[in-house]
Design a protein around this motif. Structure first.
Motif, short mmCIF file in Angstrom:
data_model
loop_
_atom_site.label_atom_id
_atom_site.label_comp_id
_atom_site.label_asym_id
_atom_site.label_seq_id
_atom_site.Cartn_x
_atom_site.Cartn_y
_atom_site.Cartn_z
N PHE A 107 0.70 -1.54 0.01
CA PHE A 107 0.15 0.04 -0.29
C PHE A 107 0.86 1.25 0.07
CE2 PHE A 107 -2.20 3.55 2.68
CZ PHE A 107 -3.78 3.43 1.09
N GLU A 108 1.90 1.06 0.59
CA GLU A 108 2.59 2.61 0.47
C GLU A 108 3.69 2.79 -0.73
OE1 GLU A 108 1.81 0.92 4.77
OE2 GLU A 108 2.73 -0.05 3.33
N ASP A 109 3.65 1.83 -1.01
CA ASP A 109 4.62 1.96 -2.84
C ASP A 109 3.28 2.88 -3.73
OD1 ASP A 109 6.83 0.31 -2.42
OD2 ASP A 109 5.85 -1.54 -2.74
N ARG A 110 2.07 2.37 -3.24
CA ARG A 110 0.93 2.54 -4.60
C ARG A 110 0.53 4.57 -3.79
NH1 ARG A 110 -0.27 -2.64 -3.63
NH2 ARG A 110 -2.23 -1.88 -2.43
N PHE A 111 0.38 4.27 -2.83
CA PHE A 111 -0.34 5.47 -1.40
C PHE A 111 0.85 6.86 -1.07
CE2 PHE A 111 -3.06 2.46 -3.06
CZ PHE A 111 -3.85 3.44 -4.41
N THR A 112 0.98 7.97 -1.08
CA THR A 112 0.34 8.35 -0.40
C THR A 112 -0.51 9.12 0.95
OG1 THR A 112 3.22 8.58 -1.47
CG2 THR A 112 2.46 10.59 0.58
N LEU A 113 0.01 9.23 1.97
CA LEU A 113 -1.02 10.04 2.84
C LEU A 113 -1.01 11.15 2.98
CD1 LEU A 113 -1.50 7.25 5.73
CD2 LEU A 113 -3.36 8.40 4.13
N PHE A 114 -1.56 12.79 2.81
CA PHE A 114 -1.86 13.68 2.68
C PHE A 114 -1.23 13.88 3.88
CE2 PHE A 114 -4.16 13.53 -1.00
CZ PHE A 114 -3.42 14.11 -2.18
N GLU A 115 -0.22 14.38 4.40
CA GLU A 115 -0.36 15.10 5.72
C GLU A 115 -0.58 16.53 6.22
OE1 GLU A 115 3.94 14.05 6.53
OE2 GLU A 115 4.30 12.25 6.55
N ALA A 116 -0.98 17.75 5.14
CA ALA A 116 -1.32 18.64 5.40
C ALA A 116 -1.90 18.93 4.99
CB ALA A 116 -0.16 19.65 5.23
N PHE A 126 -1.49 26.13 0.44
CA PHE A 126 -2.26 24.58 0.41
C PHE A 126 -2.35 25.46 -1.72
CE2 PHE A 126 -5.20 26.41 4.35
CZ PHE A 126 -4.63 24.74 4.66
N ASP A 127 -1.85 24.02 -2.11
CA ASP A 127 -2.18 23.84 -3.51
C ASP A 127 -3.47 23.64 -4.18
OD1 ASP A 127 0.70 24.20 -3.53
OD2 ASP A 127 0.78 22.10 -2.57
N TYR A 128 -4.17 23.07 -4.05
CA TYR A 128 -5.71 22.91 -4.04
C TYR A 128 -6.60 22.39 -2.78
CZ TYR A 128 -3.16 18.32 -4.41
OH TYR A 128 -2.63 17.14 -4.07
N SER A 129 -7.78 22.30 -3.65
CA SER A 129 -8.82 22.11 -2.43
C SER A 129 -9.66 21.48 -3.68
CB SER A 129 -9.82 22.93 -2.19
OG SER A 129 -10.06 23.73 -3.68
N PHE A 130 -10.74 20.69 -3.13
CA PHE A 130 -11.60 19.31 -3.52
C PHE A 130 -12.91 20.00 -2.92
CE2 PHE A 130 -8.37 16.70 -1.70
CZ PHE A 130 -9.13 15.99 -0.71
N TYR A 145 -11.94 19.82 1.39
CA TYR A 145 -10.72 20.06 1.96
C TYR A 145 -9.54 20.87 0.96
CZ TYR A 145 -12.85 16.13 4.25
OH TYR A 145 -13.79 14.94 5.49
N SER A 146 -8.46 21.99 1.42
CA SER A 146 -7.32 21.41 1.42
C SER A 146 -6.33 20.97 1.13
CB SER A 146 -7.29 23.30 1.08
OG SER A 146 -8.79 23.81 1.07
N VAL A 147 -5.40 21.16 0.20
CA VAL A 147 -4.23 20.15 0.44
C VAL A 147 -2.34 20.65 -0.04
CG1 VAL A 147 -3.06 18.28 -0.62
CG2 VAL A 147 -6.11 17.98 0.09
N ASP A 148 -2.14 20.84 1.17
CA ASP A 148 -0.29 21.61 0.57
C ASP A 148 0.47 19.83 0.42
OD1 ASP A 148 2.14 22.45 1.00
OD2 ASP A 148 2.54 22.24 3.12
N ASP A 149 0.30 20.14 -1.62
CA ASP A 149 1.23 18.98 -1.87
C ASP A 149 3.02 19.01 -1.65
OD1 ASP A 149 2.27 17.70 -3.98
OD2 ASP A 149 0.19 16.41 -4.05
N ASN A 150 3.66 20.24 -1.60
CA ASN A 150 4.99 19.94 -1.56
C ASN A 150 5.15 20.90 -0.68
OD1 ASN A 150 3.36 22.82 -1.70
ND2 ASN A 150 4.74 23.17 -3.78
#
Length: 883
Positions: free
Chosen positions: A779-788, A808-812, A798-803
Motif C-alpha cells: 500500500f505504501e508503494d502505491r499511495f502517499t497519505l496527505f499530512e497537510a 494550500f496547492d489545491y482543494s476538492f 478539503y484543501s491540501v498542501d502538496d509540496n
C-alpha cells in the motif's frame, strides 16, 4: 498476446468432462387424441362430460425428482381432445388424503401448492414449447420455453381457460387452450411434442408423463409425442387491447417553483395489439404505451463506476424477449462480462441524456421529463415450421424538451433528440435443432437537428453479431461461438467522449496500445466468445474465452460493462442427485478465471470452489470461497494508470428452510477481506416468508452491507503539470428492507404491495494520492497519505498542501454522502375477463440527502416519509379483443 497459452488452457480442461455418463435414450411415449365428436367439454373442473369418453386415460407417470425413474407417490392421468378452435385437456390427480391437498393461492405465475402442467412443442422443433400450469387452487401459470428448456419466460401471457375441483379421490382439472395461442405449420396430420409434470406438494415431488433422467441435458428434446390431430387450420391471431389511464400526483409544493405546485393530473390512452401474420409469425405493436403499474426498480448505489444492470419490467418489452436475446457470454462460471449483450431494452424510453438542473438561489427552475416518451413500438416475431426464428423490433422515442423558468419568463431547451431504435434477430435450426446458426443487427439513429447542446451524443450506432450453437452426443456436448462488431458515428466531440468514457479510457498514460484520435468521427470495435461444455451425467464442465476490443461500444442500445480485455473462464461440477439419508441432492463446483488486456498484460486471476445441497429435511444450504491472487484495475483511477489491488479472500454462505412450510426463512452472508485489511466487505441478508392463509403471503427481506476500502477513488486534478489521483479510506454502509404482500380474493382478483426503504451512507477519511508506482507490491508503494490537509466545513471543501511549502496547492469537495430512498406501490389487479384487466394503483416515492454524520436508522426514520414524498394515484383499464 500469448494466445497459444489460452488455447492450451481451453483444450486441456476439456478432459474434465470425459467422465460424463453416457445414457441410452429413453423411448418416447405416444399419446393419441381425437377430434370432439359431440359437444365440447364445459370447463368447470368436472371431467364427467360425455366427450371425455372418446379417448382413454394415459397415466404411468414416473418420478423426475427426488427418486428419479421410480414410481410416483400418487397416480396421475390425463386426456386430450381438440376441435377446430381449441385444445382440451383433462387431468385426474389422485390423492389418498384429499383434505391435505395444498390449495395456496398467488398472483398469476406464482405456481403455488399442488399443481399440474402441460408443455406443448407445437413447432415440434425439439427446442421450444408452450407451458400451461394450473394449481389445485385454480391459479394459472404460463411460460414460453426456449433453448431446450434452459429458458422459461413467465412473462408470456396467453388467453386460456382452466378450472379445478377437489373430490374424494383427489383433484381434477379441465383446460381449454385456443389454438390461436399456439404456433404450428401446415400438415395433414400433426405430431407435437408433449410433456406433463405434476407437483406433489407434501413431498416436494415432481412426476412426469414422459420419463426423463435427472442429469440429462435438455428438456424439450426429451418430450413424448401427441398424435392424432388432423384437419385443423392455422389460426391467425388478432388481439387488440386499448387502454385508458387516469393519474393524479400529489407532492409538497416548493415556494417560488412554478413547476412544483403540489399536484398534477393527466389522462392518457393508448393501444396494444397483436396480429397473426401467419400461424407462426406475429406482429405486436404498441402506441403510447403506459407502464404506470410497473413496479419500481430496487435501490442501488455503488462506488466502482460500473453501470448497474436493471431487469426489464415493462410488459411490451418482456414478452418474447427470448427471441431478441443476444447475451455475449453467459458463462456458468460467472463474471462481470455475463451481463453484456447487444440488446438492452431499458435503453428505449430511458432518462433523457442531457441534464439541466434547477438553481433556486438564482430563481432558475427546470421542468425536465424523467423518461423519454415512447411514441410507438412494433415487434415482428415467431418461428416457422422450417426452424427459422425471426425477431424484428422497431421503436421511436419523442424529442424531449425541458421548460426553463427565470422570473416568469419561459424558454425551452432540447434534452433528448427524436430517436429510432431497430433490432433484428434471426436463427436457423439444423439437424433437428442440434445445430443453430444465427445473427443479430441493431441500429440507433438520432435526429440531432443541428442542436449543439446534443453534440456529445452519437448520431448513429450500429452493432451486429453471428452466433453458432452445435450440440452432439445426445445434446451432452455443446460448442458455442459468437462474434460481434460495433460502429458509432458522431461529431469529433462525441467520439472523443466515447474514447475517454469509463468503459474505454484511451487516455490512460500507461496504455501504449491505445491512443485518442481527436479527429475521428467514428469508432469501430469487435468482441466475441468461444466455449465448449459437457452438461450430461454426474461430471459436467464448461470452459471458454470471451473478449471485448478497446473500441467496442454497445451502450446506445446494448449493455457493455468494460472493454480492452480478454477473459478465460472454467467451471466444473460434480452432481449427486440420488437422495440418501442425509441429502436429497448435492453439488460441488469449481471455477477459475484469468484476464488480460489487449497489450497482453495479465490483469486478474482467481479461483473458487463452492457447494450447494438440499438436505433430507428439505432445508437447503451452500457455501463457497474465492481467492484472488492477482487484481490490477484499469478503471480504478478513472483514466489514470493501472492500479494494483490487494490479493484477498471472499467467503459466502446461505441457509434456507423448507419452502413448503407456511413459515419459512433464509439467511445469507458474504465476507471479503484483503491483505493487510486494505479492503473489507461485509454483507448480510435474509428473508422471512409467511403464509397466514391460503389466500395471503408476506415476504420481508432485510439486508445490510458494509464496504470499507483504504484506496477508494475520490477525484483527479492537475498540479504542477502532473495529474493528482486523490483517494481515501471509505466506509459505506447500506440498509434496505423489501416487503411484498400478495392477497388473492379470487385467482383473478389480487391485491399486491411492494415497498422498499433504502439508505446508503459513505464517509471518507485518510485522504491520499497515488504515487508514481501504482503497481507496487505494498500500500505504501502505491499511495502517499496527505499530512497537510484541512477541512472547511462552511464550504464543504478539503484543501491540501502538496509540496510542504505551507501554502494550500489545491482543494476538492467533501465526498461524504447519505442517500435515502423509498419506493412502494399498492396494486389491485382484476382480470375481469381473460386477457382484460383493471388496475388501481397507489405508488409513493421519496428521495432525500441526509447528514452523513447521523446514524443510519435515524437518517432513515427522519427522511422516510418526509415532506418530499410523491404520491401517485392511477386507474388503468384494458380490454382485450380476441378474434
Amino acid at each position: 498476446m500469448k494466445f497459444h497459452l489460452l488455447i492450451f488452457l481451453l483444450l486441456s480442461t476439456t478432459s474434465f468432462g470425459l467422465t460424463a455418463q453416457q445414457n441410452d435414450s429413453i423411448p418416447k411415449r405416444i399419446l393419441f387424441t381425437q377430434a370432439v365428436k359431440s359437444d365440447a367439454p364445459q370447463i368447470d373442473g368436472n371431467i364427467s362430460d360425455a366427450c371425455w369418453e372418446q379417448v382413454e386415460w394415459s397415466g404411468n407417470y414416473q418420478q423426475f425428482e427426488p427418486y428419479n425413474s421410480e414410481a410416483p407417490t400418487q397416480e396421475t392421468k390425463l386426456k386430450i381432445l381438440y376441435d377446430a378452435k381449441n385444445l382440451y385437456i383433462a387431468y385426474r390427480c389422485y390423492d389418498d388424503e384429499p383434505d391435505k391437498i395444498e390449495r395456496r393461492m398467488s398472483r398469476r405465475d406464482g405456481f403455488p401448492g399442488d399443481w399440474i402442467e402441460i408443455n406443448i412443442d407445437s413447432y415440434h422443433d425439439l427446442r421450444s414449447a408452450f407451458s400451461f400450469t394450473i394449481s389445485a387452487s385454480g391459479v394459472k401459470g404460463d411460460e414460453f420455453i426456449s433453448n431446450d428448456g434452459n429458458n422459461w419466460d413467465s412473462n408470456w401471457n396467453p388467453i386460456w381457460h382452466a378450472k379445478t375441483q377437489v373430490d374424494e379421490e383427489g383433484w381434477t382439472a379441465e383446460i381449454k387452450i385456443p389454438l390461436s395461442q399456439l404456433r404450428f405449420g401446415e400438415a395433414e396430420e400433426y405430431v407435437w411434442g408433449i410433456q406433463s409434470t405434476r407437483r406433489y406438494f407434501r413431498k416436494e415431488e415432481r412426476d412426469t408423463w414422459q420419463p426423463i433422467r435427472l442429469n440429462e441435458p435438455g428438456w424439450v428434446s426429451r418430450f413424448g409425442e401427441l398424435h392424432g390431430i388432423k384437419d385443423i387450420k392455422q389460426q391467425r391471431q388478432v388481439e387488440i387491447q386499448p387502454y385508458i389511464s387516469a393519474q393524479r400526483a400529489s407532492f409538497t409544493a416548493e415556494e417560488g417553483n412554478p413547476f412544483a405546485t403540489g399536484s398534477d393530473a393527466r389522462i392518457t390512452a393508448g393501444l396494444d395489439g397483436r396480429i397473426g401474420v401467419t400461424s407462426d409469425l406475429t406482429l405486436d405493436f404498441t402506441v403510447n404505451p403506459d407502464f404506470g403499474q410497473v413496479e419500481a426498480d430496487p435501490g442501488a448505489l455503488n462506488l466502482n463506476g460500473f453501470q448497474i444492470f436493471f431487469s426489464e419490467r415493462r410488459p411490451f418489452f418482456i414478452e418474447n424477449r427470448n427471441i431478441f436475446n443476444y447475451s455475449i457470454t453467459e458463462a456458468e462460471a460467472g463474471g462481470n462480462f455475463n451481463s453484456d449483450g447487444l440488446f438492452y431494452s431499458r435503453r428505449i424510453g430511458g432518462a433523457p441524456h442531457r441534464r439541466i438542473h434547477s438553481d433556486p438561489d438564482e430563481n432558475y427552475f427546470v421542468d425536465r421529463p424523467d423518461n423519454t416518451t415512447i411514441l410507438g413500438a412494433a415487434k415482428f416475431s415467431g418461428k416457422t415450421e422450417n426452424g427459422l426464428s425471426i425477431g424484428i423490433l422497431e421503436s421511436i422515442t419523442q424529442r424531449e424538451m425541458a421548460t426553463i423558468d427565470i422570473l416568469g419568463e419561459r424558454t425551452q431547451e432540447v434534452v433528448e433528440p427524436l430517436t429510432n431504435f431497430f433490432v433484428g434477430r434471426v436463427q436457423q435450426d439444423f439437424r433437428g435443432g442440434n445445430t443453430v446458426v444465427g445473427g443479430m443487427l441493431t441500429a440507433v439513429n438520432r435526429d440531432l437537428n443541428n442542436d449543439p447542446e446534443l453534440a456529445f451524443l452519437h448520431e448513429s450506432a450500429y452493432s451486429g453479431g453471428l452466433d453458432l450453437v452445435h450440440r452432439w452426443k445426445d445434446n451432452q456436448w455443446v460448442f458455442t461461438g459468437k462474434m460481434l462488431w460495433s460502429r458509432v458515428n458522431g461529431s469529433t466531440e462525441a467520439i472523443q467522449s466515447t474514447q475517454e468514457a469509463f468503459e474505454h479510457l484511451f487516455q490512460r498514460p500507461d496504455a501504449e496500445h491505445l491512443e485518442i484520435d481527436t479527429t475521428a468521427n467514428s469508432l469501430m470495435g469487435t468482441g466475441g466468445t468461444f466455449k465448449i461444455a459437457n452438461y450430461g451425467g454426474d461430471w459436467i464442465f464448461e470452459t471458454g474465452m470471451t473478449w471485448r476490443s478497446p473500441e467496442l461500444e454497445l451502450n446506445d442500445i446494448g449493455f457493455l460493462v468494460n472493454t480492452d480485455e480478454l477473459n478465460y473462464f472454467f467451471w466444473g461440477a460434480r452432481r449427486w442427485t440420488k437422495p440418501n439419508n442425509t441429502f436429497r441432492r448435492f453439488q460441488w463446483n469449481y471455477n477459475h478465471w484469468s484476464r488480460w488486456d489487449f497489450s497482453g498484460k495479465n490483469l486478474y486471476r482467481a479461483v473458487n470452489t463452492n457447494s450447494h445441497q438440499q438436505w433430507a429435511n428439505f432445508w437447503s444450504s451452500g457455501c463457497g470461497i474465492t481467492y484472488e491472487n492477482l487484481d490490477i484495475s484499469k478503471n480504478a483511477l478513472r483514466g489514470g494508470p493501472l492500479l494494483r489491488r490487494p490479493n484477498g479472500f471472499g467467503i459466502n454462505a446461505y441457509l434456507n428452510t423448507d419452502s413448503r412450510k407456511k413459515v419459512q426463512f433464509g439467511l445469507n452472508t458474504f465476507q471479503g477481506l484483503s491483505q493487510n485489511n486494505i479492503v473489507r466487505v461485509q454483507s448480510y441478508g435474509g428473508y422471512i416468508q409467511l403464509q397466514p392463509t391460503n389466500a395471503m403471503s408476506v415476504n420481508i427481506s432485510p439486508s445490510f452491507d458494509r464496504y470499507q476500502r483504504q484506496e477508494q477513488y475520490v477525484t483527479q486534478l492537475e498540479f504542477e503539470g502532473d495529474k493528482r489521483y486523490i483517494n481515501a479510506r471509505v466506509d459505506q454502509q447500506t440498509i434496505s428492507l423489501t416487503v411484498r404482500l400478495n392477497y388473492n380474493i379470487t385467482p383473478d382478483l389480487t391485491i399486491q404491495y411492494y415497498g422498499q426503504p433504502f439508505i446508503s451512507r459513505g464517509r471518507y477519511q485518510d485522504f491520499n494520492k497515488t504515487t508514481t508506482t501504482p503497481l507496487g507490491k505494498t500500500f505504501e508503494d502505491r499511495f502517499t497519505l496527505f499530512e497537510a490537509i484541512t477541512y472547511d466545513s462552511e464550504n464543504e471543501e478539503y484543501s491540501v498542501d502538496d509540496n510542504d511549502d505551507r501554502a494550500f496547492d489545491y482543494s476538492f469537495g467533501n465526498p461524504d454522502f447519505n442517500f435515502i430512498q423509498f419506493r412502494s406501490n399498492l396494486v389491485l389487479r382484476w382480470e375481469y375477463v381473460p386477457g382484460s384487466e383493471l388496475f388501481l394503483v397507489w405508488s409513493q416515492g421519496a428521495n432525500a440527502s441526509g447528514d452523513p454524520n447521523r446514524g443510519l436508522t435515524r437518517s432513515l426514520s427522519e427522511n422516510l416519509f418526509g415532506d418530499n414524498a410523491r404520491n401517485v394515484f392511477l386507474v388503468k383499464a384494458t380490454y382485450r379483443f380476441l378474434r
